[in-house]
Structures are given as C-alpha cells and as structure tokens.
Design an enzyme around this catalytic site. Structure first.
Site, PDB file in Angstrom:
ATOM      1  N   ASN A  11       0.880  -1.174   0.000  1.00 52.91           N
ATOM      2  CA  ASN A  11       0.000   0.000   0.000  1.00 52.91           C
ATOM      3  C   ASN A  11       0.917   1.223   0.000  1.00 52.91           C
ATOM      4  OD1 ASN A  11      -1.725   2.086   0.617  1.00 52.91           O
ATOM      5  ND2 ASN A  11      -2.694   1.047   2.359  1.00 52.91           N
ATOM      6  N   ARG A  92      -2.777  -2.013  -3.237  1.00 50.47           N
ATOM      7  CA  ARG A  92      -3.899  -1.090  -3.069  1.00 50.47           C
ATOM      8  C   ARG A  92      -3.696   0.083  -4.029  1.00 50.47           C
ATOM      9  NH1 ARG A  92      -4.897   3.473   1.345  1.00 50.47           N
ATOM     10  NH2 ARG A  92      -6.960   4.067   0.642  1.00 50.47           N
ATOM     11  N   HIS A 181     -12.377   4.290   0.037  1.00 56.71           N
ATOM     12  CA  HIS A 181     -12.480   3.346   1.167  1.00 56.71           C
ATOM     13  C   HIS A 181     -13.291   2.102   0.784  1.00 56.71           C
ATOM     14  CE1 HIS A 181     -11.943   6.941   4.130  1.00 56.71           C
ATOM     15  NE2 HIS A 181     -10.793   6.317   3.970  1.00 56.71           N
ATOM     16  N   ARG A 242      -8.993  17.522   6.505  1.00 54.82           N
ATOM     17  CA  ARG A 242      -9.746  17.868   5.283  1.00 54.82           C
ATOM     18  C   ARG A 242     -11.120  18.404   5.675  1.00 54.82           C
ATOM     19  NH1 ARG A 242      -9.342  12.189   2.779  1.00 54.82           N
ATOM     20  NH2 ARG A 242      -7.109  11.888   2.906  1.00 54.82           N
ATOM     21  N   GLU A 386      -9.003  -3.981   5.668  1.00 57.95           N
ATOM     22  CA  GLU A 386      -8.801  -3.736   4.235  1.00 57.95           C
ATOM     23  C   GLU A 386      -7.737  -4.675   3.664  1.00 57.95           C
ATOM     24  OE1 GLU A 386      -8.337   0.308   5.586  1.00 57.95           O
ATOM     25  OE2 GLU A 386      -9.200   1.006   3.711  1.00 57.95           O
TER      26      GLU A 386
END
Ligand code: AMP
Length: 402
Positions: A11, A92, A181, A242, A386
């Site tokens: 990842n 990923r 996600h 964010r 994940e």
C-alpha cells in the site's frame, strides 16, 4: 492441514509504504510493516514479524525501491519460509476511475489504465504505480493484482454519482463522484451480514469509516448505492485535516476576495481544515477528546461539527436504503471513540437509533460487537480489515477464479 498460500500486500502512499504478508483464508498476519516520512530526515521503518516489533531509522535518500529491496533481501534470507509460500501480490490502488469495477490481474493494459487515472488522484495513483513497477521487477514469478478503493462504488446509480454540472464535464472528462475506502466498506458490509446471521443480499448497511480520512457508504444487498466521498477524498464528512462538504462558491470567494492561489487552496482544504482547522489544536481525535475533557472549547466544537455532519449523512442514507438493518462504525475513530459514537447516535434518536451506554464504552481497542440491542437498527463496531480484502481478492484472481 494443508499449507495455505500467502499473499504479500503493498500500500504505497506519497511518503509512506505499508506492507503485509497474510493468509487470505484466515486473515492471519505473518508480517506487517510501514515505512513513514520517506524522503525526510525522520524516515523510519517499523515492522512486526512473528509477533515481535522492530524499528529502524531510514536515511532521507531511502525510497520505495530501497525499502522494497530490503524486504526482498529479507524474503530471500531469514524470511524465506514466507517467500516460498507466496502465491500472489496485492496492491492497493486508490483510483480506478470508471475503468475498474473489480480487482484485476496487472498487465500492461492495466498499467496504462491506472496511469490514465493519475489526474483524478495525483497524490495517490503515481505512488501506487511506482510500487507496482518495483514489485514487478522484484517478484517477476508472482501474479500481481490491483485492488481499487473506488471499485466497490462503481455500481452507484447515476443520480447518486453525478454532480449537477454541465453533463459534458462528465462525458468528456469523467468528472463525477467516485467514492473511496471501498475495500473497507465492502468488508464491513460482509461482516455486518455475518454478525446478523443474514445473507448479505437481505441486508441494508450503513458503514461509517472514521479515520484520519472518513467516509460513509449506503450498502444495499452488498452493493454500494451511495457514499460521501466524491471525485476526490475531500467531499463529505469532516476529516482530520480535510474540510469535507463546502459551498463551492466559497472557493470563488477565497480566490477573488482573499487572493488564494490554487496551491494555497489545496493546502487549506486538505491540510489545514477539518478537526485540525476547527479546533486550532490537533487533527487527532484522541487528543481532542482529552482536550475537551479539560475544557478546551475548540476541541469540543470540532468534535461537535464532526458528529453533527456524520449524523446528517447517516440519516440521509435512509433514503436509498429505505429500511436500514445495520449501522457499523469502523476506522481509528469509529473503532475507539465511544464519545463520537454516542454523540452521533444521540442526533439520530428521532429515527429510532439507540445506543447501549455500557456496550458502547466496552467495545473499543479492537473489540467487535453490537452496541445497541434496542431501537430499529443494529449498531455495530467492526474493526476494519482492508488488508484481508486485498489478500482475498489477490488469492482469488491468482487462482484463476473471476
Ligand atoms: P486511522 O486513520 O483509521 O488510523 O484513524 C486515526 C484516528 O483515530 C485519529 O484521529 C486517532 O486519534 C483516532 N483514534 C485512535 N485511537 C483512538 C482512541 N482511543 N480514542 C479516540 N480516537 C482514537
């Protein structure tokens, strides 16, 4: 018991590289590690092998190639027992645009398609591509699979994914909502169905992935029908730094009245906003909760805005799902912050959501379970996996299954 094959997972972020070796059937982790702050003087590599933790400082000149090279050396040497059991490598990839609605075996055509999505995810996709290129050279004998964050949301209906902009922007430039996600939301929907003892086709799940990045998804019968992130990961919930949803006119105002440049806007919206911007203290939920308990007003305000926005999204997803069967909290905040879960459910009490105080307090730090036995909706905490989703997809595609 036969010796099951293992999957190596990469990842790659802009300055981080995470890796893991997993059993795709049981989810057992044999190795995991993370290189952080690559390219800086604080670069560090941490890894866990056979239950033991290790740390090594890296030099500022270390990059994906050198860290992955070090991993290959270990797999050729002391960890060769792991290498001989590897059956696939899973990568990923954040953005698969409209070209990928599922994970794929990587070939030249796939590399070109991932490259074409770089302008939709300029911070993420180039890093993933770099990681794939290094892994293709380092492990030429193993099938490599790309698993996209956006793929799970590709089945969203057009009325959910379109912005009300001139249609030609979608037609000519693929400007639409994609969502992210995906691997996490998919895992949560599958696990919620298992915990409810129902076939996934009979479930209507709202998955709230609340970490430094945060998104909610409405999942009907196992299919994502709406989600809060958009073209980029900026849309939707309040996040660590964010902003989430804004009035787009505000950007014009900042540019025209306050002279913000595009680079300054990028910095403001991605790195200076969210929990950090509102609290004027930190992007870290745990730190904010502590500060709030000590009377810090900014910390309380930031957490209140976070929960209120989240509750509004969860309420809105009753529209596509009609009858919500489960709400699940996951991600660092969702799995650990009893306060955020409690405050959010409090807002939703008008819709029949209820929370059990003791269960809510008890279900933290990796615990999984139901935190509401009353009300109309089962509310779960489910630690996300994940990496396991990536390993499962990689093993499935490497074995030739579609
Ligand atoms: P993630 O991006 O999924 O690793 O989540 C990171 C977020 O989880 C940060 O805001 C952390 O402060 C938050 N988090 C981790 N542990 C806790 C905790 N015990 N209580 C509250 N928030 C936590």
């Amino acid at each position: 018991m036969p010796n099951p094959g293992l999957v190596l997972i990469f990842n790659c972020g802009s300055s981080t590289l995470k890796f893991a070796v997993l059993n795709p059937f049981s989810g057992e982790e044999h190795l995991s590690g993370q290189a952080d702050a690559l390219g800086s003087s604080g670069a560090v590599l941490k890894w866990r092998h056979d239950g033991e933790d290790h740390v090594r400082q890296l030099s500022p000149s270390d990059d994906f190639e050198s860290v992955m090279g070090g991993l290959v050396d270990k797999l050729d040497g002391p960890w060769s027992d792991l290498k001989t059991r590897l059956v696939a490598i899973g990568h990923r990839v954040v953005h698969g645009g409209e070209q990928f609605a599922d994970s794929v075996l990587i070939d030249q055509e796939v590399l070109v398609a991932i490259r074409s999505c770089c302008e939709l995810a300029p911070l993420h996709n180039p890093a993933a591509l770099q990681g794939i290129q290094v892994a293709l050279i380092a492990f030429p004998q193993l099938p490599q699979i790309a698993v996209f964050d956006t793929a799970f949301h590709q089945g969203m209906p057009d009325y959910a994914y379109l912005y009300a902009l001139p249609y030609r922007l979608y037609r000519e430039h693929h400007i639409r909502r994609y969502g992210m996600h995906g691997s996490s939301h998919r895992y949560i929907a599958e696990r919620a169905a298992e915990l409810q003892g129902k076939p996934i086709t009979e479930t209507n799940v709202i998955s709230a992935h609340l970490g430094n990045g945060a998104s909610v998804a409405a999942i009907k019968g196992g299919q994502s029908v709406d989600t809060s992130m958009g073209l980029t990961p900026l849309e939707g919930l309040v996040m660590g730094s964010r902003c989430g949803d804004l009035d787009p006119g505000l950007l014009l105002h900042l540019g025209e009245a306050l002279d913000y440049s595009l680079a300054e806007l990028e910095q403001l919206l991605n790195r200076e906003s969210g929990l950090f911007g509102l609290s004027e203290l930190s992007n870290d939920c745990r730190e904010l909760e502590e500060a709030m308990e000590n009377g810090h007003k900014g910390a309380r305000l930031a957490l209140e805005v976070f929960c209120y926005r989240l509750a509004k999204y969860i309420a809105a997803y009753s529209i596509p799902l009609r009858r919500v069967s489960a709400l699940a909290f996951t991600g660092g905040i969702g799995e650990n912050s009893a306060w955020v879960r409690h405050r959010t459910i409090h807002w939703l009490s008008a819709l029949g959501y209820q929370i059990n105080r003791e269960r809510n307090e008890a279900t933290r730090f990796g615990a999984e379970g139901l935190i509401s036995k009353a009300g109309t909706v089962d509310i779960f905490v489910i630690p996300t996996r994940e990496d396991w989703v990536i390993a499962r997809d990689a093993a499935r595609l490497a074995s030739g299954e579609r």
